[in-house]
Design a protein around this motif. Structure first.
Motif, PDB file in Angstrom:
ATOM      1  N   GLU A  88      -1.546  -1.284   2.410  1.00  0.00           N
ATOM      2  CA  GLU A  88      -2.264  -1.386   1.258  1.00  0.00           C
ATOM      3  C   GLU A  88      -1.130  -1.665   0.201  1.00  0.00           C
ATOM      4  O   GLU A  88      -0.003  -1.218   0.155  1.00  0.00           O
ATOM      5  CB  GLU A  88      -3.125  -0.045   0.831  1.00  0.00           C
ATOM      6  N   ARG A  89      -1.563  -2.237  -0.696  1.00  0.00           N
ATOM      7  CA  ARG A  89      -0.812  -2.739  -1.989  1.00  0.00           C
ATOM      8  C   ARG A  89      -0.543  -1.469  -2.801  1.00  0.00           C
ATOM      9  O   ARG A  89      -1.184  -0.702  -3.181  1.00  0.00           O
ATOM     10  CB  ARG A  89      -1.521  -3.747  -2.901  1.00  0.00           C
ATOM     11  N   ASP A  90       0.734  -1.561  -3.161  1.00  0.00           N
ATOM     12  CA  ASP A  90       1.164  -0.425  -4.036  1.00  0.00           C
ATOM     13  C   ASP A  90       2.205  -0.911  -5.248  1.00  0.00           C
ATOM     14  O   ASP A  90       3.398  -1.058  -4.991  1.00  0.00           O
ATOM     15  CB  ASP A  90       1.991   0.631  -3.306  1.00  0.00           C
ATOM     16  N   GLY A  91       1.387  -1.525  -6.259  1.00  0.00           N
ATOM     17  CA  GLY A  91       2.110  -2.197  -7.402  1.00  0.00           C
ATOM     18  C   GLY A  91       2.735  -3.442  -6.684  1.00  0.00           C
ATOM     19  O   GLY A  91       1.938  -4.334  -6.118  1.00  0.00           O
ATOM     20  N   ASP A  92       4.001  -3.714  -6.975  1.00  0.00           N
ATOM     21  CA  ASP A  92       4.464  -5.045  -6.158  1.00  0.00           C
ATOM     22  C   ASP A  92       5.017  -4.706  -4.708  1.00  0.00           C
ATOM     23  O   ASP A  92       5.237  -5.983  -4.297  1.00  0.00           O
ATOM     24  CB  ASP A  92       5.836  -5.449  -7.207  1.00  0.00           C
ATOM     25  N   ASP A  93       4.834  -3.566  -4.219  1.00  0.00           N
ATOM     26  CA  ASP A  93       5.104  -3.557  -2.618  1.00  0.00           C
ATOM     27  C   ASP A  93       3.823  -3.157  -2.109  1.00  0.00           C
ATOM     28  O   ASP A  93       2.717  -3.108  -2.457  1.00  0.00           O
ATOM     29  CB  ASP A  93       6.144  -2.597  -2.819  1.00  0.00           C
ATOM     30  N   TRP A  94       4.173  -2.896  -0.723  1.00  0.00           N
ATOM     31  CA  TRP A  94       3.135  -2.700   0.280  1.00  0.00           C
ATOM     32  C   TRP A  94       3.404  -1.270   0.994  1.00  0.00           C
ATOM     33  O   TRP A  94       4.644  -1.096   1.039  1.00  0.00           O
ATOM     34  CB  TRP A  94       3.085  -3.773   1.317  1.00  0.00           C
ATOM     35  N   ARG A  95       2.669  -0.468   1.087  1.00  0.00           N
ATOM     36  CA  ARG A  95       3.019   0.753   2.175  1.00  0.00           C
ATOM     37  C   ARG A  95       2.287   0.853   3.252  1.00  0.00           C
ATOM     38  O   ARG A  95       0.944   0.391   3.176  1.00  0.00           O
ATOM     39  CB  ARG A  95       2.976   2.073   1.010  1.00  0.00           C
ATOM     40  N   LEU A  96       2.688   1.433   4.139  1.00  0.00           N
ATOM     41  CA  LEU A  96       1.938   1.685   5.430  1.00  0.00           C
ATOM     42  C   LEU A  96       0.968   2.853   5.054  1.00  0.00           C
ATOM     43  O   LEU A  96       1.318   4.007   4.792  1.00  0.00           O
ATOM     44  CB  LEU A  96       2.920   2.120   6.550  1.00  0.00           C
ATOM     45  N   VAL A  97      -0.268   2.613   5.571  1.00  0.00           N
ATOM     46  CA  VAL A  97      -1.174   3.635   5.310  1.00  0.00           C
ATOM     47  C   VAL A  97      -1.487   4.090   6.570  1.00  0.00           C
ATOM     48  O   VAL A  97      -1.641   5.635   6.855  1.00  0.00           O
ATOM     49  CB  VAL A  97      -2.729   2.984   4.984  1.00  0.00           C
ATOM     50  N   GLN A  98      -1.618   3.444   7.684  1.00  0.00           N
ATOM     51  CA  GLN A  98      -1.826   4.104   8.943  1.00  0.00           C
ATOM     52  C   GLN A  98      -1.576   3.113  10.059  1.00  0.00           C
ATOM     53  O   GLN A  98      -1.656   1.875  10.097  1.00  0.00           O
ATOM     54  CB  GLN A  98      -3.576   4.178   9.067  1.00  0.00           C
ATOM     55  N   ASP A  99      -1.162   3.997  11.153  1.00  0.00           N
ATOM     56  CA  ASP A  99      -0.800   3.123  12.371  1.00  0.00           C
ATOM     57  C   ASP A  99      -2.092   3.318  13.456  1.00  0.00           C
ATOM     58  O   ASP A  99      -2.319   4.428  13.922  1.00  0.00           O
ATOM     59  CB  ASP A  99       0.572   3.798  13.172  1.00  0.00           C
ATOM     60  N   LEU A 100      -2.688   2.427  13.526  1.00  0.00           N
ATOM     61  CA  LEU A 100      -3.958   2.213  14.538  1.00  0.00           C
ATOM     62  C   LEU A 100      -3.642   1.639  16.182  1.00  0.00           C
ATOM     63  O   LEU A 100      -4.550   1.751  16.763  1.00  0.00           O
ATOM     64  CB  LEU A 100      -5.186   1.307  14.198  1.00  0.00           C
ATOM     65  N   THR A 101      -2.410   1.737  16.476  1.00  0.00           N
ATOM     66  CA  THR A 101      -2.089   1.470  17.809  1.00  0.00           C
ATOM     67  C   THR A 101      -2.851   2.318  18.890  1.00  0.00           C
ATOM     68  O   THR A 101      -3.280   1.863  19.797  1.00  0.00           O
ATOM     69  CB  THR A 101      -0.480   1.368  17.944  1.00  0.00           C
ATOM     70  N   ASP A 102      -2.182   3.558  18.872  1.00  0.00           N
ATOM     71  CA  ASP A 102      -2.768   4.631  19.614  1.00  0.00           C
ATOM     72  C   ASP A 102      -4.301   4.709  19.597  1.00  0.00           C
ATOM     73  O   ASP A 102      -5.058   4.804  21.043  1.00  0.00           O
ATOM     74  CB  ASP A 102      -2.300   5.851  19.383  1.00  0.00           C
ATOM     75  N   GLN A 103      -5.106   4.517  18.570  1.00  0.00           N
ATOM     76  CA  GLN A 103      -6.597   4.672  18.734  1.00  0.00           C
ATOM     77  C   GLN A 103      -7.346   3.276  19.293  1.00  0.00           C
ATOM     78  O   GLN A 103      -8.289   3.566  19.883  1.00  0.00           O
ATOM     79  CB  GLN A 103      -7.114   4.810  17.228  1.00  0.00           C
ATOM     80  N   LEU A 104      -6.412   2.172  19.387  1.00  0.00           N
ATOM     81  CA  LEU A 104      -7.049   1.038  19.670  1.00  0.00           C
ATOM     82  C   LEU A 104      -6.919   0.637  20.956  1.00  0.00           C
ATOM     83  O   LEU A 104      -7.362  -0.104  21.781  1.00  0.00           O
ATOM     84  CB  LEU A 104      -6.778  -0.217  18.819  1.00  0.00           C
ATOM     85  N   THR A 105      -5.812   1.412  21.722  1.00  0.00           N
ATOM     86  CA  THR A 105      -5.492   1.295  23.121  1.00  0.00           C
ATOM     87  C   THR A 105      -6.026   2.362  24.063  1.00  0.00           C
ATOM     88  O   THR A 105      -5.588   1.981  25.248  1.00  0.00           O
ATOM     89  CB  THR A 105      -4.019   1.309  23.292  1.00  0.00           C
ATOM     90  N   LYS A 106      -6.662   3.213  23.549  1.00  0.00           N
ATOM     91  CA  LYS A 106      -7.405   3.799  24.405  1.00  0.00           C
ATOM     92  C   LYS A 106      -8.605   3.548  24.757  1.00  0.00           C
ATOM     93  O   LYS A 106      -9.458   2.661  24.379  1.00  0.00           O
ATOM     94  CB  LYS A 106      -7.487   5.350  23.456  1.00  0.00           C
TER      95      LYS A 106
END
Length: 52
Positions: free
Chosen positions: A34-52
């Motif tokens: 998600e956008r955080d001012g002029d930067d981006w920040r990692l909100v969530q890693d969905l890798t494990d949820q989508l590979t099950k």
């Protein structure tokens, strides 16, 4: 964001010499940013949820 990475592991003898590449493999990851001012920040890693 879908991220694909190619990783080539290397092996060596017991003394850390004679490096040789093994077969590369592909890893896939799904991240939510998600956008955080002029930067981006990692909100969530969905890798494990989508590979099950």
């Amino acid at each position: 964001m879908n991220v694909n990475e190619i990783t080539t592991p290397y092996t060596s003898d017991t003394y850390g010499r004679k490096l040789s590449p093994d077969l590369p493999y592909v890893g896939s990851h799904v991240f939510v940013f998600e956008r955080d001012g002029d930067d981006w920040r990692l909100v969530q890693d969905l890798t494990d949820q989508l590979t099950k």
